[in-house]
Scaffold this motif. Structure first.
Motif, PDB file in Angstrom:
ATOM      1  N   LYS A 111       0.836  -1.195   0.000  1.00  0.00           N
ATOM      2  CA  LYS A 111       0.000   0.000   0.000  1.00  0.00           C
ATOM      3  C   LYS A 111       0.875   1.250   0.000  1.00  0.00           C
ATOM      4  CE  LYS A 111      -3.930  -2.068   2.473  1.00  0.00           C
ATOM      5  NZ  LYS A 111      -4.819  -1.965   3.650  1.00  0.00           N
ATOM      6  N   THR A 112       1.896   1.263   0.866  1.00  0.00           N
ATOM      7  CA  THR A 112       2.807   2.418   0.963  1.00  0.00           C
ATOM      8  C   THR A 112       4.230   1.907   1.062  1.00  0.00           C
ATOM      9  OG1 THR A 112       2.626   2.434   3.390  1.00  0.00           O
ATOM     10  CG2 THR A 112       1.099   3.834   2.143  1.00  0.00           C
ATOM     11  N   GLU A 145       8.376   3.277   2.236  1.00  0.00           N
ATOM     12  CA  GLU A 145       9.189   4.301   2.888  1.00  0.00           C
ATOM     13  C   GLU A 145      10.224   4.797   1.900  1.00  0.00           C
ATOM     14  OE1 GLU A 145       8.688   5.534   5.883  1.00  0.00           O
ATOM     15  OE2 GLU A 145       7.025   4.142   6.308  1.00  0.00           O
ATOM     16  N   THR A 156       6.523   8.540   4.076  1.00  0.00           N
ATOM     17  CA  THR A 156       5.731   7.393   3.617  1.00  0.00           C
ATOM     18  C   THR A 156       5.022   7.802   2.334  1.00  0.00           C
ATOM     19  OG1 THR A 156       5.381   6.661   5.891  1.00  0.00           O
ATOM     20  CG2 THR A 156       3.865   5.813   4.199  1.00  0.00           C
ATOM     21  N   VAL A 157       5.271   7.034   1.314  1.00  0.00           N
ATOM     22  CA  VAL A 157       4.741   7.363  -0.016  1.00  0.00           C
ATOM     23  C   VAL A 157       3.779   6.252  -0.452  1.00  0.00           C
ATOM     24  CG1 VAL A 157       5.317   7.881  -2.419  1.00  0.00           C
ATOM     25  CG2 VAL A 157       6.893   8.517  -0.573  1.00  0.00           C
ATOM     26  N   THR A 158       2.666   6.665  -1.031  1.00  0.00           N
ATOM     27  CA  THR A 158       1.687   5.669  -1.514  1.00  0.00           C
ATOM     28  C   THR A 158       2.148   5.091  -2.858  1.00  0.00           C
ATOM     29  OG1 THR A 158       0.416   7.403  -2.612  1.00  0.00           O
ATOM     30  CG2 THR A 158      -0.245   6.789  -0.370  1.00  0.00           C
ATOM     31  N   THR A 159       1.649   3.907  -3.167  1.00  0.00           N
ATOM     32  CA  THR A 159       2.046   3.201  -4.399  1.00  0.00           C
ATOM     33  C   THR A 159       0.916   3.280  -5.438  1.00  0.00           C
ATOM     34  OG1 THR A 159       1.127   1.124  -3.578  1.00  0.00           O
ATOM     35  CG2 THR A 159       3.451   1.593  -3.055  1.00  0.00           C
ATOM     36  N   TRP A 187      -2.156   1.738  -4.164  1.00  0.00           N
ATOM     37  CA  TRP A 187      -2.979   2.638  -3.338  1.00  0.00           C
ATOM     38  C   TRP A 187      -3.873   3.491  -4.235  1.00  0.00           C
ATOM     39  CZ3 TRP A 187      -3.237   3.832   2.011  1.00  0.00           C
ATOM     40  CH2 TRP A 187      -3.947   4.998   2.317  1.00  0.00           C
ATOM     41  N   GLU A 247      -3.818  10.104  -4.091  1.00  0.00           N
ATOM     42  CA  GLU A 247      -2.564   9.465  -3.693  1.00  0.00           C
ATOM     43  C   GLU A 247      -2.149   9.829  -2.263  1.00  0.00           C
ATOM     44  OE1 GLU A 247       0.261  13.007  -5.558  1.00  0.00           O
ATOM     45  OE2 GLU A 247       0.296  10.985  -6.444  1.00  0.00           O
ATOM     46  N   LEU A 252      -2.371  10.040   1.941  1.00  0.00           N
ATOM     47  CA  LEU A 252      -2.665   9.061   2.980  1.00  0.00           C
ATOM     48  C   LEU A 252      -4.046   9.260   3.581  1.00  0.00           C
ATOM     49  CD1 LEU A 252       0.808   8.974   4.789  1.00  0.00           C
ATOM     50  CD2 LEU A 252      -0.176   7.228   3.294  1.00  0.00           C
TER      51      LEU A 252
END
Length: 1117
Positions: A309-310, A312, A317-320, A323, A330, A332
């Motif tokens: 889902k995310t 590092e 923290t970055v979404t994919t 996600w 995009e 969180l």
């Protein structure tokens, strides 16, 4: 001895050797064209003097063996093809022995045909859906079916030479043209749809695994039904293009297809070896094919790059992409799919390896509904049952609803192809050895491959990957390819070329099979497909095959086409097993297969398995296939060419007939089962044409009883001299039977005289218990003419013999006036004059006639005669009750016949009759017979003088009284029988019929007697007032003194009964009468005919009926 043998061998093969060539039509005994001198020179030195007269029809053994040794048999179409390319080379080939052995000729072609598209495209999915146990059961059932079929096929193929046509030839020659044609068409359709299945498999590999970008109808961004429709449309377009290209290749040059066969086979074998190598590699180094799972649902790998889902990235923290696929942004804090929010994402290994123990998880079936999501067992998932499903296109979905029987239908085509060896029987060095060994070896090999594949796939690959039909969860790879070593592309390209090759082979074989069926001529409307190009290529058959194949292409789904061809192949295999079982059980003398490891029980088991699998695959497809086969069967039966191939169905008919005949011998049929089994006695003219065809029309109209019909005729002469005439007469009978639609048998008997021939027919007609019980013969025409006297005598002998044999007798009088089968009576009556009880024949015949369209609208009337001491009212009630119990609908009338005095006309008629009889006798007597006849006439005259007293003239004197009187010794038995009390039986005649006597036919003396008194010109008013007038007339006519008074009484009763019948039934369409019994000695024959003539006078159509002495109707159920 050696010299003689050498000379004999040297003489073979010369111009005079017959060998297997067409033998001469002429007999060596008749009109032989070779002189005795030439023959003696021809066979001089060969120790054949004893047999030289028969050499034209029976060649020497050495000559026959020489021709058999040079026999060669080429595959259908190949001979003409090679001749067109090189005539000289073709001639050499025809005398050379075929070179292909078991491996190249049978084993490898079978291997190539059996291993194919299903193994590469559907085997892993079958294991995932059905489980290891379920799929293993399916594979075992299908492989057992083909193995049992191969055993049966080996027995048939080794029972003699199997020419081109392969399985079609075997089935048609074993089960007959009807079954052969039906199953041949089914096998052709199966092969054609197999070509469509291979082409669809080829396109599926091309568009999904090799070049997905080539799709004309784009599937990206489409969901559900739209995506499915786009895929099917792509299959249709590309499938049609590939089919056209393949058909063109086959049309241009078949030899290129055959040369590429080994290349395609190499692709199949390399692909399978790559799979086994990959399985071994998984035990120590499993390949890396991760599968991303959300909760327990499998995700489509094309929708993301990282299975998380995310991630590092640095300190953030970055979404994919995953996600963003389930959330509206995009970030969180975005709103996401509920199932996505509540469940974690995990990554599992798609191919954990053979040592992972995944087999236990894959043992049992996991059937799925269409559009349901693939779920991983053993992983917990949080699911709100009430929440709507969203983002379903992100998950791997089931494209069809799966169940056990569907898997059977999809899998079975992968075990077809076992006929490849038998189809090439003409190219084999020793077909009877190679076909059984090669076919059974190929089936055992492929069965081991399939069964091991089921276990290995279940032991190496995870369940979610197995159930992922198109590899959407493993980056769009072919699932079986993920297991292969060194690369998935080995399987992809190997399966692509093998499916192309298999499609070409189907398009090559199917037209030739259709051409073989067409050239047999058993299906008339297919004859056009027997023609082809100059080189023998079946052009029209190829065109039809391509059109039928296009139907499969338009279906566009491999899973939908597979069960269709399964039906046709299963039906073909079922009949192969049936053919072997029949031949074994019937113990046909020609059933001597070299392959000994067969048994009828195995064949029946194989047949049962085929039938079971048909209905397991798809019960409605099974019914459709059976209906198609049944329609073809009936079409061939009614319209097809008649072929005699010595088939097993004919053997069944013979065995069943023998069994039925033996059963019939156990005793006479019960009254409820009695039906007229008719022997029709026909007469032929000098040209052997039928003289009275209306007899067969009447026979056809009587055949509502569906009994036996034998149409017999007689030819005078000897068998050796008159056989051609008999054959011509038999052909005339058969043609007329066909025109009149009489189903039965014809028989022409040759004898030195017609009387004996007729007797032989009556005695020997039928077989065993299937014997005629009724004889139908026409009343003799112009019997009063001297030249027709032999016909009259013959007819009376027939009546005598049928009476002695207890056969029923039907005698239509004036047969030319009877209706043909094309006529219709819109109204009218069938009148039955029931004088004496004959077992019910008189009642039964109108019932049978009224079943025919000619007589259907006629009503039935029954007349019976009451005497002075009978209660007419009670008789009518009893008769109506009797008819009610018999379930006959008829009007009933009781006719009272009062006793009256004998008229002068009766005496005159009797006198004319006896004088005619005397003249006819004198014309046919030899010298010795004349002396004996003079003595007998003297004795009769003396007897009549002794009997001369007034009481003899009284008409009321009974038969019993006369038999007790002094003239009892003079009265013959048959005279008593003929009268039968006072119920003499009448016979109808038309005054215009050819049987009516003309003045020209009579002698001058007869003409004088016929006009001797005015009374004779008034037959309608013959009665005389009282007995005194009789005495006066008696005194006036001294000729009457010598009359036989029994004959006088008979004539009296005949006239009285005729008057009543004419009065009541003159307008009837048909009159049925009891026929009186014949005289048992030779003295009263002409008198008997005269009585019949008087009885039937004034009636148009009369059917005289004489019972066979047994009851033919019953009131009981």
């Amino acid at each position: 001895m050696l010299n003689n043998l050498t000379e004999c061998e040297e003489g073979d093969g010369g111009p005079n050797s017959q060998g297997d060539a067409t033998s001469k039509e002429s007999s060596p005994f008749i009109n032989s064209s070779t002189s005795d001198v030439e023959k003696s020179q021809q066979y001089d030195g060969k120790n054949m003097a004893l047999f030289e007269e028969e050499m034209d029809t029976s060649p020497m053994v050495s000559s026959m063996l020489s021709s058999l040794a040079n026999y060669s048999n080429l595959t259908q179409g190949s001979k003409e093809h090679e001749e067109a390319e090189n005539n000289e080379e073709a001639r050499k080939k025809t005398v050379q022995a075929p070179r292909m052995g078991t491996i190249m000729g049978v084993y490898l072609p079978c291997l190539q045909n059996i291993l194919g598209v299903i193994l590469f495209l559907r085997m892993t999915w079958l294991v995932g859906a059905g489980g290891v146990l379920g799929t293993f059961t399916i594979v075992f059932m299908c492989c057992s079916t083909t193995l049992l079929t191969a055993i049966s096929m080996s027995a048939i193929a080794t029972n003699g030479v199997v020419p081109a046509g392969g399985s079609y030839y075997m089935i048609s020659r074993s089960l007959g043209p009807e079954f052969g044609g039906a199953v041949g068409i089914c096998f052709y359709l199966g092969t054609t749809f197999a070509g469509a299945m291979y082409i669809l498999g080829c396109i599926e590999i091309l568009l999904i695994y090799i070049v997905p970008a080539a799709a004309i109808f784009k599937m990206e961004g489409l969901e559900g039904a739209e995506a499915e429709a786009a895929l099917l449309n792509n299959m249709r377009v590309y499938g049609t293009i590939v089919l056209s290209f393949m058909a063109l290749v086959v049309f241009v040059g078949v030899k290129y297809v055959n040369k590429l066969a080994l290349v395609f086979l190499a692709c199949v074998i390399l692909s399978i070896l790559a799979v086994y190598a990959g399985v071994i590699k998984t035990s120590f180094d499993p390949p890396d094919f991760p599968v991303c799972v959300l909760g327990n649902r499998t995700l489509v790998s094309k929708g993301f790059d990282i299975c998380a889902k995310t991630i590092e990235r640095g300190n953030a923290t970055v979404t994919t992409k995953l996600w963003r696929a389930f959330c509206d942004s995009e970030f969180l804090n975005a709103t996401c799919d509920e199932y996505f929010t509540n469940n974690n994402i995990s990554q599992i290994q798609g191919i954990p390896g053979i040592t992972s123990g995944i087999l236990a998880e894959n043992l049992f079936s996991t059937f799925m509904e269409k559009n349901s999501m693939l779920e991983k067992r053993g992983i917990p998932a949080v699911l709100d049952p009430e929440a709507p499903e969203t983002n379903t296109n992100r998950y791997v979905l089931a494209d069809i609803t799966s169940f056990f029987t569907l898997l059977v239908g999809i899998y079975f085509p992968s075990v077809t192809g076992i006929m490849a060896g038998s189809n090439r029987s003409g190219d084999l060095q020793d077909a009877q050895k190679s076909i059984p060994i090669g076919t059974i070896m190929a089936i055992i090999t492929t069965s081991i491959i399939y069964m091991s594949s089921v276990i290995l796939f279940g032991a190496c690959v995870d369940g979610v990957v197995l159930r992922d039909k198109f590899g959407e969860g493993v980056n769009g790879n072919l699932v079986i390819g993920t297991l292969a070593w060194p690369s998935p592309w080995v399987i992809v390209f190997g399966s692509f070329f093998s499916t192309c090759g298999a499609g070409l082979q189907s398009l090559t074989g199917a037209p030739r099979l259709l051409q073989a069926i067409a050239r047999d001529g058993i299906i008339p409307f297919l004859r056009v497909f027997g023609h082809g190009k100059a080189n023998g290529e079946p052009t029209w058959a190829l065109l039809l095959t391509a059109c039928i194949c296009e139907i499969g292409i338009l279906i566009a789904s491999l899973d939908a086409v597979a069960p269709i061809l399964s039906m046709f192949f299963l039906m073909c295999y079922m009949f192969v097993n049936l053919a072997c079982a029949l031949q074994t059980l019937l113990r046909t003398p020609n059933w001597r297969p070299r392959f000994k490891f067969y048994h009828w029980a195995l064949s029946l088991l194989g047949m049962s398995l085929c039938l079971t699998l048909m209905f397991l695959c798809s019960w409605y497809y099974a019914i459709v296939a059976m209906v198609i086969a049944s329609c073809i069967y009936k079409y061939i039966e009614f319209c097809g060419a008649e072929k005699e191939w010595g088939d097993g169905i004919r053997g069944i008919s013979l065995s069943a007939a023998r069994y039925a005949l033996m059963r019939l011998e156990e005793g006479p049929p019960h009254t409820k089962n009695w039906r007229p089994q008719i022997l029709v006695l026909m007469s032929l003219d000098a040209e052997q044409n039928v003289e009275q065809p209306r007899l067969l029309s009447l026979t056809s109209q009587l055949k509502a009883g569906k009994g036996l019909t034998i149409v017999g005729a007689c030819v005078e002469g000897t068998y050796l001299n008159n056989q051609p005439q008999a054959q011509k007469g038999d052909q005339s009978l058969r043609k007329l039977m066909e025109v009149e639609k009489v189903k039965g048998f014809s028989q022409v008997v040759i004898s030195s005289n017609l009387r004996d021939a007729t007797s032989h027919l009556i005695q020997a007609g039928g077989l065993g218990g299937l014997h005629h019980n009724t004889v139908l013969v026409s009343f003799p025409r112009n019997w009063k003419q001297a030249e027709e006297h032999h016909r009259c005598r013959n007819f009376i002998e027939v009546v005598r013999e049928t009476t002695a044999a207890h056969l029923a007798l039907l005698v239509p009088k004036n047969i030319s006036a009877y209706p043909s089968n094309g006529e219709r009576f819109t109204e009218g009556h069938i009148d039955v004059w029931w004088i004496v009880h004959d077992g019910g024949m008189l009642m039964l015949l109108p019932f049978l006639l009224r079943h025919h369209k000619v007589w259907r609208k006629c009503k039935m009337r029954i007349f019976t005669v009451a005497q002075m001491d009978d209660n007419s009212i009670q008789m009518k009630k009893d008769l109506m009750t009797f008819l009610y119990h018999l379930r006959f609908d008829a009007e009933v009338e009781v006719v009272e016949m009062h006793e009256s005095d004998i008229s002068a006309y009766t005496y005159e008629k009797t006198l004319v009759m006896e004088q005619r009889s005397q003249i006819l006798k004198e014309m046919h007597l030899t010298k010795n017979e004349r002396e004996r006849e003079i003595q007998s006439i003297t004795d009769v005259s003396r007897g009549s003088i002794r009997r001369k007293n007034p009481s003899n003239l009284h008409p009321q004197r009974s038969i019993a009284e006369e038999s007790v009187g002094g003239s009892g010794e003079e009265k013959s038995e048959e005279e008593v029988q003929l009268i039968q009390g006072k119920n003499a039986t009448p016979t109808p005649t038309s005054p215009t019929s050819p049987t009516a006597p003309t003045p020209a036919a009579m002698s001058p003396g007869e003409e004088v007697q016929m006009t001797w008194t005015d009374d004779t010109e008034k037959p309608n008013n013959p009665a005389v007032a009282n007995p005194e007038s009789i005495k006066d007339m008696f005194n006036m006519k001294p000729e009457w003194e010598n009359l036989n008074h029994s004959n006088v009484r008979r004539m009296h009763h005949a006239q009285k009964l005729n008057e009543v019948i004419v009065k009541k039934s003159q307008e009837a369409k048909l009159v049925l009468l009891n026929m009186p019994g014949p005289p048992k000695n030779r003295t009263g024959e002409e008198n008997y005919m005269e009585f019949l003539e008087v009885l039937t006078e004034g009636l148009n159509r009369v059917l005289l009926v004489r019972g066979g002495g047994r009851e033919v109707i019953t009131i009981y159920s």
